[in-house]
Design a protein around this motif. Structure first.
Motif, PDB file in Angstrom:
ATOM      1  N   ARG A 114     -27.551 -50.315  30.797  1.00 52.02           N
ATOM      2  CA  ARG A 114     -28.932 -49.885  30.748  1.00 52.02           C
ATOM      3  C   ARG A 114     -29.076 -48.601  29.921  1.00 52.02           C
ATOM      4  N   SER A 115     -30.260 -48.404  29.355  1.00 51.64           N
ATOM      5  CA  SER A 115     -30.585 -47.128  28.734  1.00 51.64           C
ATOM      6  C   SER A 115     -31.025 -46.142  29.820  1.00 51.64           C
ATOM      7  N   VAL A 116     -30.811 -44.860  29.583  1.00 49.42           N
ATOM      8  CA  VAL A 116     -31.198 -43.850  30.561  1.00 49.42           C
ATOM      9  C   VAL A 116     -31.889 -42.687  29.854  1.00 49.42           C
ATOM     10  N   PHE A 117     -32.751 -42.010  30.617  1.00 54.61           N
ATOM     11  CA  PHE A 117     -33.468 -40.848  30.123  1.00 54.61           C
ATOM     12  C   PHE A 117     -32.977 -39.592  30.833  1.00 54.61           C
ATOM     13  N   THR A 118     -32.939 -38.479  30.109  1.00 54.68           N
ATOM     14  CA  THR A 118     -32.794 -37.154  30.704  1.00 54.68           C
ATOM     15  C   THR A 118     -33.905 -36.275  30.128  1.00 54.68           C
ATOM     16  N   GLY A 119     -34.226 -35.192  30.823  1.00 54.99           N
ATOM     17  CA  GLY A 119     -35.289 -34.340  30.328  1.00 54.99           C
ATOM     18  C   GLY A 119     -35.355 -33.006  31.044  1.00 54.99           C
ATOM     19  N   ARG A 120     -36.298 -32.189  30.588  1.00 49.45           N
ATOM     20  CA  ARG A 120     -36.456 -30.840  31.133  1.00 49.45           C
ATOM     21  C   ARG A 120     -37.874 -30.349  30.825  1.00 49.45           C
ATOM     22  N   ILE A 121     -38.444 -29.561  31.758  1.00 48.19           N
ATOM     23  CA  ILE A 121     -39.704 -28.876  31.515  1.00 48.19           C
ATOM     24  C   ILE A 121     -39.639 -27.530  32.226  1.00 48.19           C
ATOM     25  N   GLY A 122     -40.102 -26.471  31.542  1.00 49.39           N
ATOM     26  CA  GLY A 122     -39.980 -25.151  32.136  1.00 49.39           C
ATOM     27  C   GLY A 122     -40.814 -24.110  31.416  1.00 49.39           C
ATOM     28  N   VAL A 123     -40.592 -22.852  31.795  1.00 52.39           N
ATOM     29  CA  VAL A 123     -41.287 -21.718  31.177  1.00 52.39           C
ATOM     30  C   VAL A 123     -40.251 -20.695  30.744  1.00 52.39           C
ATOM     31  N   ARG A 124     -40.587 -19.953  29.676  1.00 51.82           N
ATOM     32  CA  ARG A 124     -39.669 -18.966  29.105  1.00 51.82           C
ATOM     33  C   ARG A 124     -40.443 -17.701  28.758  1.00 51.82           C
ATOM     34  N   PHE A 125     -39.841 -16.551  29.079  1.00 52.03           N
ATOM     35  CA  PHE A 125     -40.404 -15.253  28.713  1.00 52.03           C
ATOM     36  C   PHE A 125     -39.350 -14.475  27.939  1.00 52.03           C
ATOM     37  N   GLN A 126     -39.757 -13.886  26.827  1.00 50.01           N
ATOM     38  CA  GLN A 126     -38.803 -13.176  25.970  1.00 50.01           C
ATOM     39  C   GLN A 126     -39.438 -11.907  25.422  1.00 50.01           C
ATOM     40  N   VAL A 127     -38.668 -10.822  25.426  1.00 48.68           N
ATOM     41  CA  VAL A 127     -39.074  -9.564  24.809  1.00 48.68           C
ATOM     42  C   VAL A 127     -38.045  -9.210  23.746  1.00 48.68           C
ATOM     43  N   ASP A 128     -38.465  -9.073  22.505  1.00 48.22           N
ATOM     44  CA  ASP A 128     -37.588  -8.669  21.409  1.00 48.22           C
ATOM     45  C   ASP A 128     -37.728  -7.172  21.174  1.00 48.22           C
ATOM     46  N   LYS A 129     -36.651  -6.534  20.718  1.00 46.92           N
ATOM     47  CA  LYS A 129     -36.685  -5.101  20.418  1.00 46.92           C
ATOM     48  C   LYS A 129     -36.093  -4.869  19.027  1.00 46.92           C
ATOM     49  N   PHE A 130     -36.783  -4.113  18.214  1.00 44.97           N
ATOM     50  CA  PHE A 130     -36.277  -3.793  16.874  1.00 44.97           C
ATOM     51  C   PHE A 130     -37.086  -2.640  16.295  1.00 44.97           C
TER      52      PHE A 130
END
Length: 309
Positions: A114-130
């Motif tokens: 059989r074929s199978v599915f995998t997956g993901r759903i989420g949230v991301r927060f990022q702070v860059d410094k330069f």
């Protein structure tokens, strides 16, 4: 120190699980095993990712189990460095990222009927410094722009697991004009003649920050799992090839595209005996970018992730 960190990541690839990225350091396909934690790098980010709160689900066709899936809640924390890739000489230049997601993935067994599915759903927060040189004020200052994003992916493994189709994407609810900023170097630290300008490292970013933007990215890849070693030579590695196309868009700017090939070299065959037990690998790839009617030169990149079961 920068060279030492890069060498460490390369040598540690003997324990790496597969991660495929594009020239923007964005993941276009990932083999994610539920019962593991991973230390990952992708050029501008060094992160730790773990999967917890696992719930097993058994999928059956008639009397046979076709797949053992797992629901997990995962988290990821990391350090980012936008001004100098993999430079750990100045901790003050590090930003940070944090992500949490719900995943439906595989545990150990995937049978070929059989074929199978995998997956993901989420949230991301990022702070860059330069450090930023703003041409409007002609001043250098410290900037810490942030991004808040919805993230997700969906992968379908086809029967006999010869290949898969993977869709990865994100949508930035809040972002800044990251791709429009250039790198700068102080004039006192460069050597220049009529043809070239030479310098060792750049000092920061050049441009004017716009931090009220929305945008996102979407990629499509087709990972191909080869059952034989390269040239059928016993000392050669196995290989997974993942051709892909990715597009990025930000409001107020023309979209950009990347197309290329990401690949992983493995000591052992992937999915041997129809088990979701991935061997170690080293990932690298190349692509070309397209924006405003012109193509970039070729991008070459390296990725990896050290896994702890």
């Amino acid at each position: 120190m920068k060279k030492c960190l890069l060498l460490f990541c390369v040598l540690s690839s003997i324990n790496c699980f597969s991660q495929f990225i594009d020239g923007n350091k964005d993941v276009i396909f990932q083999l994610d095993k539920a019962e593991s934690s991973q230390l990952k790098f992708n050029g501008n980010e060094l992160s730790f990712e773990g999967n917890y709160l696992r719930l097993l689900r058994f999928y059956k066709v008639e009397a046979d189990t076709s797949a053992v899936k797992v629901d997990v809640v995962g988290f990821k924390i990391g350090l980012t460095n936008e001004s100098k890739i993999l430079d750990v000489s100045k901790i003050s230049d590090f930003g940070f990222s944090a992500e949490t997601s719900y995943k439906w993935t595989l545990r150990d067994s995937i049978y070929s009927n059989r074929s199978v599915f995998t997956g993901r759903i989420g949230v991301r927060f990022q702070v860059d410094k330069f450090k930023l040189y703003d041409p409007l004020t002609s001043e250098i200052g410290n900037e810490s722009p942030s991004q808040f994003s919805l993230v997700g992916n969906l992968t379908r493994y086809f029967k006999n697991y010869k290949f898969a189709i993977a869709v990865n994407g994100s949508y930035n609810l809040h972002s800044y004009n990251k791709d429009e900023l250039l790198n700068y170097k102080k004039n006192s630290d460069i050597i220049q003649d009529n043809n070239v300008t030479a310098f060792k490292d750049f000092d920061g970013k050049y441009g004017t920050i716009r931090d009220d933007l929305e945008g996102g990215r979407l990629s499509l890849s087709v990972p191909i799992f080869f059952s034989n070693r390269i040239l059928n030579w016993s000392r050669a590695p196995y290989v997974i090839l993942a051709p892909y196309f990715a597009t990025r868009f930000v409001n107020g700017s023309n979209p950009s595209q990347n197309t290329g090939l990401s690949m992983n070299f493995l000591r052992e065959k992937a999915f041997s005996d129809n088990k979701y037990n991935l061997p170690s690998s080293l990932g690298l790839g190349f692509d070309w970018g397209y924006k405003n009617g012109s193509w970039s030169s070729m991008n070459l990149f390296l990725s990896g992730s050290i896994t702890f079961d």
